[in-house]
Design an enzyme around this catalytic site. Structure first.
Site, PDB file in Angstrom:
ATOM      1  N   HIS A 157    -100.936  10.658  39.159  1.00  0.00           N
ATOM      2  CA  HIS A 157    -100.258  10.517  37.868  1.00  0.00           C
ATOM      3  C   HIS A 157    -100.441  11.759  36.997  1.00  0.00           C
ATOM      4  O   HIS A 157    -100.819  11.669  35.824  1.00  0.00           O
ATOM      5  CB  HIS A 157    -100.728   9.256  37.144  1.00  0.00           C
ATOM      6  CG  HIS A 157    -100.397   8.000  37.876  1.00  0.00           C
ATOM      7  ND1 HIS A 157     -99.113   7.661  38.259  1.00  0.00           N
ATOM      8  CD2 HIS A 157    -101.188   6.992  38.330  1.00  0.00           C
ATOM      9  CE1 HIS A 157     -99.129   6.509  38.899  1.00  0.00           C
ATOM     10  NE2 HIS A 157    -100.376   6.085  38.975  1.00  0.00           N
ATOM     11  N   LYS A 199     -87.647  22.336  74.692  1.00  0.00           N
ATOM     12  CA  LYS A 199     -86.957  21.149  75.219  1.00  0.00           C
ATOM     13  C   LYS A 199     -87.290  20.934  76.687  1.00  0.00           C
ATOM     14  O   LYS A 199     -87.433  19.800  77.148  1.00  0.00           O
ATOM     15  CB  LYS A 199     -85.449  21.315  75.043  1.00  0.00           C
ATOM     16  CG  LYS A 199     -84.622  20.190  75.655  1.00  0.00           C
ATOM     17  CD  LYS A 199     -83.141  20.359  75.385  1.00  0.00           C
ATOM     18  CE  LYS A 199     -82.346  19.212  76.020  1.00  0.00           C
ATOM     19  NZ  LYS A 199     -80.909  19.287  75.685  1.00  0.00           N
TER      20      LYS A 199
END
Length: 529
Positions: free
Chosen positions: A290, A137
């Site tokens: 698929h 951070k």
């Protein structure tokens, strides 16, 4: 702002002594904890224990040692804030400019067959992620910030920049911080997945846990892992149920590192891709559309395997599922990012690869632990009942093959035939797969007649600009007539692998001899419905 103080606390000790020695030679003060501190001291380095630095001893069997204001204040104070610097001085807190941490080996621990619950829990790191997130951070601005390192591979980069400026540039700190968040996200995801695998919901009065018994086969108990937005179509409801004792390496062990919510079709297609790619020992890539592989290849590394697999059918690969059986590095991530991909699967990712993929925020990135475990049973729902079978787990090796033709296969042909046969197992019947040079060249899947699958596979190769001259062909079941064989030979195939077992085997073998090709028989078919 020069790096003056470094805190080193690592589980992976690779290169840490050499790195610490290099830091010390550049005038950096070393802080450390536990085993890392002892290792550095034994190497003759001047190192200050964190307990001495904070004035607070390690407590609770070491569970609390770095969770202290002198640690987190030193990491989180903004270097460009006079107020923060004044507060630090008032409380006697020193800056920590460089944090070198990697985490307790949670995933490696739970992967051990003899891992107990207590072992797993004790390997959930708390202080490490807290420090990493704080340092990341506060990677800062051009004016200065904390340099945070989780990967020994980044030690040389940090030292090289320190030699030039005494610190690291903002771009390096940003890249390393990005790597940290990708790493801690994956770490937390692995913990969540493990806990989820233990958590079987208490029976509700109106909805007891799903439990089905097949006499003589297995009693299966499942827990709901994820409610899905819908099923194969928007009008269908769906959920993903996991076996609490799912075998190692199975898809249900995945951790989602980023991306949109998984759909029913995503999970089904991802399972097809993962099952196929983990059947290869060499670095491999499988692209599924698929539920059918539309591109499969092996190569020296992940990115080369991907490029070969993509060549098979670039059109079908659009919006596909891509699976690797090796770590995805930056090169592979960059190549995959050039196309539209729905789901990416791999056993591991480099931090730089995850940082790149983060820009594609919709791509679902899954980490699946490697393993070869198989489901005990396969289950299919039919009207009013269930079809239950053992999985199609038997494999064919070269010693199992019967050469049916006068012409014998060369070593190269055998390699291509075995590759083609392995792929055909994962293609919906009727399956015809052209291969060559460790990659698929054309795939025909799911047709009502084998000859149509053969024609489609040939058309696919032509559309992709691939030659079938000298290719190998696999058929998941026998050729009922010679017409299908003639189609693949006319397309350029010079060798064929098929199960045999047709009443017209003699006719088909005679046709192979007439056409001057190699034919080998496996004695085993791989129907996939």
């Amino acid at each position: 702002m020069k790096i003056e103080t470094a805190l080193l606390s690592v589980s992976d000790k690779t290169g840490i002594v050499e790195f610490a020695r290099a830091l010390a030679s550049r005038g950096v003060r070393l802080l450390s904890t536990g085993g890392t501190a002892r290792l550095l001291a034994d190497a003759g380095l001047a190192v200050t224990e964190v307990a001495a630095h904070t004035g607070s001893p390690e407590i609770l069997d070491g569970r609390v040692k770095t969770l202290h204001p002198k640690i987190h204040g030193g990491l989180l104070a903004r270097r460009d804030s006079a107020e923060h610097m004044q507060t630090m001085a008032e409380h006697g807190i020193d800056r920590i400019d460089l944090l070198v941490v990697n985490l307790y080996p949670f995933r490696e621990t739970v992967a051990k067959p003899d891992c107990t619950f207590a072992d797993a829990v004790e390997n959930i790191d708390i202080g490490g992620p807290a420090m990493l997130r704080a340092a990341a951070k506060n990677h800062g601005t051009e004016a200065g910030g904390v340099t945070v390192v989780i990967d020994p591979a980044d030690y040389p980069r940090v030292l090289a920049e320190m030699d030039a400026t005494g610190s690291t540039c903002y771009g390096t700190r940003l890249a390393l911080a990005t790597k940290v968040y990708a790493h801690t996200s994956a770490y937390d995801g692995a913990i969540a997945a493990w806990l989820s695998s233990l958590a079987v919901a208490e029976p509700a009065q109106e909805a007891p846990p799903a439990r089905h018994t097949w006499p003589g086969i297995l009693t299966l108990q499942m827990h709901e892992r994820q409610v899905l937005r819908y099923g194969e179509n928007a009008q269908q409801r769906a959920a993903f149920y996991a076996d609490p004792k799912c075998p190692p390496g199975s898809l249900a062990n995945f951790v989602q590192l980023q991306g949109k919510e998984l759909s029913y079709n995503n999970i089904a297609d991802a399972d097809a891709a993962w099952d196929c790619v983990r059947s290869f020992e060499a670095p491999a890539c499988v692209i599924v559309k698929h539920a059918n592989p539309c591109g499969v290849a092996v190569a020296d590394d992940a990115v080369r395997a991907y490029r070969k697999a993509f060549k098979t059918d670039p059109t079908s690969a659009f919006g596909g599922i891509i699976a690797f059986n090796r770590k995805v590095d930056l090169a592979a991530a960059r190549a995959v990012s050039a196309q539209f991909v729905e789901v990416l699967l791999a056993p591991e990712y480099d931090g730089d690869a995850l940082a790149l993929l983060a820009a594609k925020k919709n791509v679902r990135v899954l980490q699946v632990p490697a393993g070869t475990g198989q489901n005990d049973i396969d289950v299919k729902r039919v009207g009013g009942g269930w079809l239950v079978q053992t999985p199609d787990a038997q494999t064919v090796v070269q010693a199992d093959l019967t050469v049916a033709t006068r012409k014998k296969p060369s070593a190269a042909q055998l390699r291509d035939l075995m590759f083609a046969w392995k792929v055909a197992k994962f293609v919906k019947s009727n399956a015809i797969v052209f291969c060559g040079n460790n990659m698929t060249l054309g795939v025909g899947a799911g047709q009502m007649s084998r000859i149509d699958s053969a024609r489609i596979a040939s058309i696919k190769a032509t559309n992709a600009g691939l030659t079938l001259k000298g290719s190998a062909v696999a058929s998941d079941a026998f050729f009922p007539f010679r017409d299908g064989l003639d189609v693949v030979v006319d397309a350029g195939a010079t060798s064929v692998i098929q199960p045999g077992g047709s009443v017209r085997d003699d006719e088909v073998i005679a046709a192979a001899n007439e056409r001057g090709i190699v034919m080998v028989l496996t004695g085993m078919r791989h129907f996939r419905h």
